[in-house]
Design a protein around this motif. Sequence first.
Motif, short mmCIF file in Angstrom:
data_model
loop_
_atom_site.label_atom_id
_atom_site.label_comp_id
_atom_site.label_asym_id
_atom_site.label_seq_id
_atom_site.Cartn_x
_atom_site.Cartn_y
_atom_site.Cartn_z
N VAL A 94 40.70 32.43 36.74
CA VAL A 94 39.84 32.52 36.04
C VAL A 94 40.12 33.64 34.97
O VAL A 94 40.55 34.66 35.15
N VAL A 95 40.49 33.26 33.79
CA VAL A 95 40.79 33.75 32.43
C VAL A 95 39.55 34.60 31.96
O VAL A 95 38.77 33.84 31.26
N LEU A 96 39.46 35.80 32.16
CA LEU A 96 38.01 36.50 31.56
C LEU A 96 38.73 37.46 30.60
O LEU A 96 39.40 38.37 30.54
N ASP A 97 37.95 36.98 29.14
CA ASP A 97 38.46 37.74 28.07
C ASP A 97 37.59 39.13 27.83
O ASP A 97 36.53 39.02 27.27
N ASP A 98 38.20 40.10 28.34
CA ASP A 98 37.65 41.44 28.12
C ASP A 98 38.05 42.15 27.02
O ASP A 98 38.08 43.48 26.96
N SER A 99 38.73 41.75 26.07
CA SER A 99 39.32 42.26 24.99
C SER A 99 38.47 42.93 24.06
O SER A 99 37.13 42.71 24.42
N PRO A 100 38.93 43.72 23.09
CA PRO A 100 37.89 44.75 22.26
C PRO A 100 36.77 43.71 21.56
O PRO A 100 35.50 44.28 21.56
N SER A 101 36.87 42.62 21.26
CA SER A 101 35.97 42.04 20.65
C SER A 101 34.83 41.75 21.57
O SER A 101 33.75 41.22 21.20
N LEU A 134 42.46 36.33 38.95
CA LEU A 134 41.43 36.89 38.05
C LEU A 134 42.28 37.30 36.83
O LEU A 134 43.26 38.26 37.43
N LEU A 135 42.37 36.76 35.96
CA LEU A 135 43.28 37.17 34.64
C LEU A 135 42.51 37.77 33.44
O LEU A 135 41.75 37.13 32.89
N THR A 136 42.90 39.05 33.06
CA THR A 136 42.07 39.71 32.11
C THR A 136 43.10 40.53 31.08
O THR A 136 44.37 39.80 30.99
N SER A 137 42.70 41.05 30.11
CA SER A 137 43.43 41.54 28.82
C SER A 137 44.88 42.12 29.19
O SER A 137 45.61 42.44 28.49
N ASP A 138 44.76 42.86 30.37
CA ASP A 138 46.07 43.77 30.88
C ASP A 138 47.05 42.65 31.13
O ASP A 138 48.37 43.49 31.45
N SER A 159 38.02 46.18 27.09
CA SER A 159 39.44 46.90 27.13
C SER A 159 39.61 47.34 25.69
O SER A 159 39.09 46.79 24.69
N ARG A 160 40.59 48.17 25.29
CA ARG A 160 41.17 48.32 24.08
C ARG A 160 42.52 47.43 23.69
O ARG A 160 43.15 47.46 22.87
N ILE A 161 42.83 46.71 24.72
CA ILE A 161 44.12 45.75 24.73
C ILE A 161 43.60 44.64 24.14
O ILE A 161 42.85 43.98 24.58
N ARG A 162 44.28 43.88 22.97
CA ARG A 162 44.07 42.49 22.65
C ARG A 162 44.73 41.41 23.59
O ARG A 162 45.63 41.80 24.08
N MET A 163 43.71 40.60 23.58
CA MET A 163 44.29 39.31 24.48
C MET A 163 44.75 38.29 23.66
O MET A 163 43.96 37.66 22.58
N ASP A 164 45.92 37.74 23.74
CA ASP A 164 46.35 36.56 23.28
C ASP A 164 46.09 35.46 23.87
O ASP A 164 46.56 35.37 24.96
N VAL A 186 39.99 28.41 34.23
CA VAL A 186 38.65 28.42 33.49
C VAL A 186 38.58 29.65 32.74
O VAL A 186 38.91 30.69 33.18
N ALA A 187 38.61 29.43 31.35
CA ALA A 187 38.71 30.54 30.17
C ALA A 187 37.19 30.74 29.97
O ALA A 187 36.47 29.95 29.31
N LEU A 188 36.88 32.15 30.20
CA LEU A 188 35.61 32.73 29.59
C LEU A 188 35.82 33.47 28.73
O LEU A 188 36.45 34.58 28.73
N THR A 189 35.37 33.16 27.46
CA THR A 189 36.05 34.04 26.37
C THR A 189 34.95 33.82 24.94
O THR A 189 34.26 32.78 24.94
N ASP A 190 34.93 34.84 24.30
CA ASP A 190 34.16 34.54 22.72
C ASP A 190 34.86 33.69 21.79
O ASP A 190 34.41 33.40 20.79
N LEU A 191 36.06 33.28 22.11
CA LEU A 191 36.76 32.31 21.65
C LEU A 191 37.05 32.70 19.95
O LEU A 191 37.09 32.07 19.11
#
Length: 595
Positions: A94-101, A134-138, A159-164, A186-191
Amino acid sequence: MIGFLQPWALLGLPLAGLPLLLHLMQRRDPPTVEFPAVRYLVQVTEEHQRRLKLRHWLLLLVRTLLVLAVVLAAAGPAASLARGATHAPSALVVVLDDSPSSAAVVAGTPRLTDLRAAARRVLERATPADAVWLLTSDGIARRGSPAALRARVDSLEPSRIRMDLGQALTLAGEVLATDGRPGGIVALTDLQATALSATTARVPIVVAYPAGPAPENTGVVGLDPGAQPWTPEGGAAQATVGGDAATPAAVAVQLGDRPARQALVPAGTTSSFALGPALPGWWPVTAVQGADEFRLDDRREALVRVAPVARVAWDPRDRYIDAVAGVLAASGRIRPGTELTFGALGPGASVVLPPADPAAVGALNRALERRGVGWRYAALVEAAGVTDSGALLGREAVLRRYRLEPLRAAAASGVVATVGGAPWIVRTGDVVLLGSRLEPAWTPLPLRAAFLPLVDALLNRVARGQLAVLEGAPGEPVLLPDLVTQVTQGERRWVVEGGAAFRPPATGLYFLLAGRDTVGGLAANLDPRESALAAAPAGQVRRLWPTARLLELAAAPDAAFAALGRASLAGPLLWLAFLLALAEVVLASGTRRAA
């Protein structure tokens, strides 16, 4: 197509012949009765035997099917079905996009709130037989039970770390390769469009994103304090606003706790703010804009070193040195004096160039050794090279240079710039050595725009002990100067190796120490790309991620394991075995009564 997770259990298939063997062993022919008085019973007996034989065959069939159902269920069959009541044991990242955006607010709710809720629902579908990460922006893929990962999801903040996203999917694919079960992502992201990149993952990918457009935004994406150090009279900072909002941002820039300077800055433009005066020392510069739907980029910080400009002596007969020193003096960046010698070895701080006459190199080396300088000029290298990009200088051509060698292995420190990995500018004490003369025959730098800021930095920072004022983003590597031994932020300290990379864990201001001396600073701010909140179009996503299936967040839980295409057949087979067992009991009891 049906596959088996435990194919060794199929070795029990020969047991399906056991009921047949038992039936054959129990088979008996009725005795021949010749007594005339019972002949009238022959017809009734034959009819009874036919009914009994039919029951025996039905019982044989039921028992055989029962054994087959149990053996196949034990083998863990899984079919290529889009959906199933249950799923086969699977591996899922599960890729959870918790990047700053993800902190952007839409309809009063941060995007991360919806992403977390979708992640919880996906993890609720997981079973103890699944392998889940679980994979996050870190950038850390954490494996755990579904309950433990749900608890971590609940604790996440933006997070304050950008996710590529492309790199995250590639890492997820590498994680899945370590597990033998059918795997997917499964990528959960604001895309966010600025976060997209290609991926090498070729497993099924479900990409779930929130419905609706991203909010308009402006943010402070740049804060440049210009050439350093500032003089005590002050200086100017350039603030850049990015984003897509039509309304200009109200930006206030402040030096320390001094009164702020304010201006309206439209998105995509830069404005200059005059600040000062200030006493010598390190000063924070802060740029703040008015609050909007994305608050994390409303503030940006920088570090400024305030000090009197260097008082420099130089030889006016050297035309290129005289030209650059004259420009710096006219702009107030240096003053004539005897504090520092530029071009030769002087009695105090010096920026030393190799002599034009090769015969004078030996005398210069002896003078350097008497001063306790741990480096010397060695052989002349006629081959052209390119400087390695660093904090002081980018990639510039070098046509000729002397090799700089340390006198002792322990003295091989203080490298400021290199050419092909070899030292080209070094500092030891208050002496800076350059491997080339600053002339076009040695390097085109005197004819390049980078020449003036390089000499300014050498005279005002490097030779005076201020090595670097760096910029970076949280989680991204920042190359440290060679002499740095510690990085500090308030009470926190990190022991580092000079010349290595440091990844600031959060936004803020950091100081670089060499022993107890502060030799530089680092300002870590949000990556400017996070201010562009617009989502990527579907066509771009499919080009970069060919195995991806795009869905809205609400559909993610149903699609998470269905995307793996492996529905478990063990449950239906066990129910079939239960029904066959009931039928066997009924037939067996009826057969015994009939017999």
